[in-house]
Design an enzyme around this catalytic site. Sequence first.
Site, PDB file in Angstrom:
ATOM      1  CG  HIS A 130      -2.463   4.329  -0.937  1.00 24.06           C
ATOM      2  ND1 HIS A 130      -2.778   3.078  -1.396  1.00 24.06           N
ATOM      3  CD2 HIS A 130      -1.990   4.987  -1.999  1.00 24.06           C
ATOM      4  CE1 HIS A 130      -2.531   2.999  -2.684  1.00 24.06           C
ATOM      5  NE2 HIS A 130      -2.048   4.133  -3.084  1.00 24.06           N
ATOM      6  CE1 TYR A 142       2.256   5.826  -5.575  1.00 18.86           C
ATOM      7  CE2 TYR A 142       0.730   5.529  -3.768  1.00 18.86           C
ATOM      8  CZ  TYR A 142       0.986   5.570  -5.117  1.00 18.86           C
ATOM      9  OH  TYR A 142      -0.011   5.346  -6.009  1.00 18.86           O
ATOM     10  CG  HIS A 176      -3.825  -4.092  -6.475  1.00 18.40           C
ATOM     11  ND1 HIS A 176      -3.581  -3.492  -7.680  1.00 18.40           N
ATOM     12  CD2 HIS A 176      -3.537  -3.164  -5.535  1.00 18.40           C
ATOM     13  CE1 HIS A 176      -3.171  -2.249  -7.478  1.00 18.40           C
ATOM     14  NE2 HIS A 176      -3.136  -2.030  -6.192  1.00 18.40           N
ATOM     15  CG  PHE A 177      -1.313  -6.109  -1.441  1.00 21.84           C
ATOM     16  CD1 PHE A 177      -0.362  -6.965  -0.937  1.00 21.84           C
ATOM     17  CD2 PHE A 177      -2.602  -6.162  -0.925  1.00 21.84           C
ATOM     18  CE1 PHE A 177      -0.689  -7.873   0.055  1.00 21.84           C
ATOM     19  CE2 PHE A 177      -2.928  -7.067   0.070  1.00 21.84           C
ATOM     20  CZ  PHE A 177      -1.971  -7.932   0.553  1.00 21.84           C
ATOM     21  CG  HIS A 178       1.104 -10.642  -3.014  1.00 20.95           C
ATOM     22  ND1 HIS A 178       0.039 -10.515  -2.169  1.00 20.95           N
ATOM     23  CD2 HIS A 178       2.081 -11.244  -2.284  1.00 20.95           C
ATOM     24  CE1 HIS A 178       0.340 -11.038  -0.987  1.00 20.95           C
ATOM     25  NE2 HIS A 178       1.576 -11.475  -1.018  1.00 20.95           N
ATOM     26  NE  ARG A 205      -7.188  -8.762   1.834  1.00 27.16           N
ATOM     27  CZ  ARG A 205      -6.653  -7.560   2.111  1.00 27.16           C
ATOM     28  NH1 ARG A 205      -7.315  -6.456   1.865  1.00 27.16           N
ATOM     29  NH2 ARG A 205      -5.468  -7.468   2.632  1.00 27.16           N
ATOM     30  NE  ARG A 206      -7.881  -8.417   5.819  1.00 24.18           N
ATOM     31  CZ  ARG A 206      -8.868  -7.715   5.294  1.00 24.18           C
ATOM     32  NH1 ARG A 206     -10.111  -8.181   5.319  1.00 24.18           N
ATOM     33  NH2 ARG A 206      -8.620  -6.547   4.752  1.00 24.18           N
TER      34      ARG A 206
END
Lengths: 270, 540
Positions: B215, B219, B366-368, B429-430
């Site tokens: 995580h 950041y 989300h993370f894209h 996913r994956r």
Amino acid sequence: MSDDNVLSPRDPWFRRAVGITAGIFVLTALGGFIVLPYAQPELKVSGLWDAICSAAGVVRTSSAQAPVQPDPKLTKVVITSALPATPAPDAIGRGATLAQQCAICHGPTGVSRADSPNLAGQYAASIYKQLADFKNGARVNAIMSPFAANLSERDMQDLAAYYAYLPRLPGYHPQQSQPAPKIVINGAPMRGVAPCGSCHGALDNKTGSPWLEGQPAAYVKAQLQAFASGERRNDISQQMRNIARRMTPEEIDQAAEWYASQPPTLIHTN
Amino acid sequence: MLNSRRLVLAHFWLAFTVFGLALVLGAWQMFIRSPLHTWISNPEWYYRSLTAHGTVMGYVFPTLVAMGFGYAISEVSLNQPLIGRKWAWAGFWLIVVGAVMAMIPVALGRASVLYTFYPPLIGSPFYYLGVVLVVVGSWIWVALMSVNLHAWKKANPGAPVPLPMFANVAGSYLWGWTAVGAALELLLQILPVAFGLKSTIDAGLSRVFFSWTLHAIVYFWLMPTYIAYYTIVPRAIGGKVYSDTMARISFILFLVVAMPIGMHHTFADPQVGAGFKFIHSAFTALVALPTLLTVFTICASVEIAARMRGGRGPLGWIRALPWSNPIMLAVAFSFVMLGFGGAGGLINMSYQLDTTIHNTQWITGHFHLIFGGAIVIMYFAIAYDLWPHLTGRAMRDLGLMRLQLWLWFVGMIVTTFPWHWVGILGMPRRMAYYDYTDPAVAPQAVSVMLSAIGGFILLASGLLFIVILLRAQRAPREEAGLYRFSAALHPPVAVPALNSYALWIALMVGLTVTNYGFPIAQLALRSDTSVPAVYVGANP
């Protein structure tokens, strides 16, 4: 440096920062370790310490009785890519002598004329696992079980080494140019069936999976049916039973016949 | 003062080159698993590409941007030549060697384990060693940032550290500590198995170690973006930073709470106790605080700029903003994507809500949106802002720059919104293959096609970005003047406790012990938690 005395407990920044952080931690710990376990009646905690241990993930033995033993017997062979170790120098010779008694079904050169599997050039790990499972009772066959019952650990390893050493024979495969069926190349993703070829040859070969090219169609089909019905159950974690159960009878026929029509691949020889 | 131009340019060029290559892979992946293309028949090619895409985009690209930008910040904001430039080059070459070493086994299909490693899958040891070299190269940067700051502090006793450098060093310390989790996983768990010294692996413990990194690495990716918000945007649009103190508090909060929250990535893992998952979930909520502070401060700073340009009214000032300025456009797009991505993140961090979207395409969307969208668009802005000072040549393609940013924004929305949607519909996913002829999957086909089209818009934007940089590199020479960062409305005079890191690092390490100590110790001490390794591409 002047600003480094912030690390002193007398500094107001230090007291506030450490106090707030510790306060948040204590509050969340109270929530996670005490409030939440009690808020879940199905958890059935027997006291405060039990609640804390449960939330911390400590393994709880809920019953003093011994675990239920499964019936029938399960395979005890653990397959890793490190297995088997390099055979002893005389293993192949010993294996060849022992293999005399196998020749009547599996052929003197490891190629069968009786719809028994061809063993020449099969992976040693696969042969060893089947012998060990026959001996242990995890796999049962009227002919193989009595043969395997008298084999020692060393015998099984030597037989595996011998058959792995034999060359794969190309054989006569007039229909080898037919295209691979969908079940071999794509599997059936919506039913959770991986492609046969991703482990057994055609796309890839994976540790512990025998290659199937040129194996008798009747044998492959019979094994898939035995996995599907649960009659054969020596596959690790039900890998093959889960697959065979979800295959249609047509897919079983297609896979068996296509693999039988293929010459053994010459890559991956040990 | 910007002396180490070649060093910074080398980092940026390598970063954006590998970014362009990985972008091509990403678009290909979107395309071949969409209904626009027939099944490629071998999932191995998909996972090979996915591993390369993730490794480059997750480890190599953002690390190089943070390092290059960090060296520039150190020289410009401290106004002193970079100490240890030779070491900086050594770090750069370690990353080059590491990236090549990692990519060769991936290309050969010997390490299709995805960038998150996923034990008990085990690939070629060279893949992991390559990743280790990349991390070691970045640790040299961490050390150099610290050394440069201390030299400046010695020369300027008691003076407030300039905000860009303060944030930059906070980011470097965060990375130094957060990379330890993945390093422990690689050294203690994965590499012994990859080298064949062991054939079993504690997959659960490995995943806990990885969550330590997984995580806070986000950041670390975010730091250059936030530094740009505070120290580039206000100056670029003719304003000032509303509050220097608020900025420092935000970066300190990131340092303390970005790391001990990683177990929200393991909500579905049985090896972690529910109590610890709850603590991590609560601390994850805290990390929204510095982002909210930042959104407030930057909006206030932007409003100051607008009012200085003659903007009037409660919202009328928005029209007075310099919208033709690419930096203004980038920060606006970044905030919109941060808003949507952050809202989605609140769902991911909630123990209960997460169960509906865990392991679905929602997470990938989300993370894209957060990383590829909100973060990377500011990397473009950083490059546009620094480029004339690095190359000594003018950038005149303002229209192309605006087009590139628009394409990236539109492309990212078109890619990720349908991606979130199919996740809610339950698309896992994956996976390399989806059978869109199945009635259960057919309703997702249109969304997946839209998403793939978005992927090609992103590819076009990424290539345009590289073209703009190349064109600028060939423009006529022109003196760009002194590079400077934004000034604060009230320049800091004395910033007790917000001028050094010892207290905050102590809190970060302390929270690591409280939040990770027991779960790690428990798994490490138990003897029955290992499973046989599954070797990728090994002989059967």
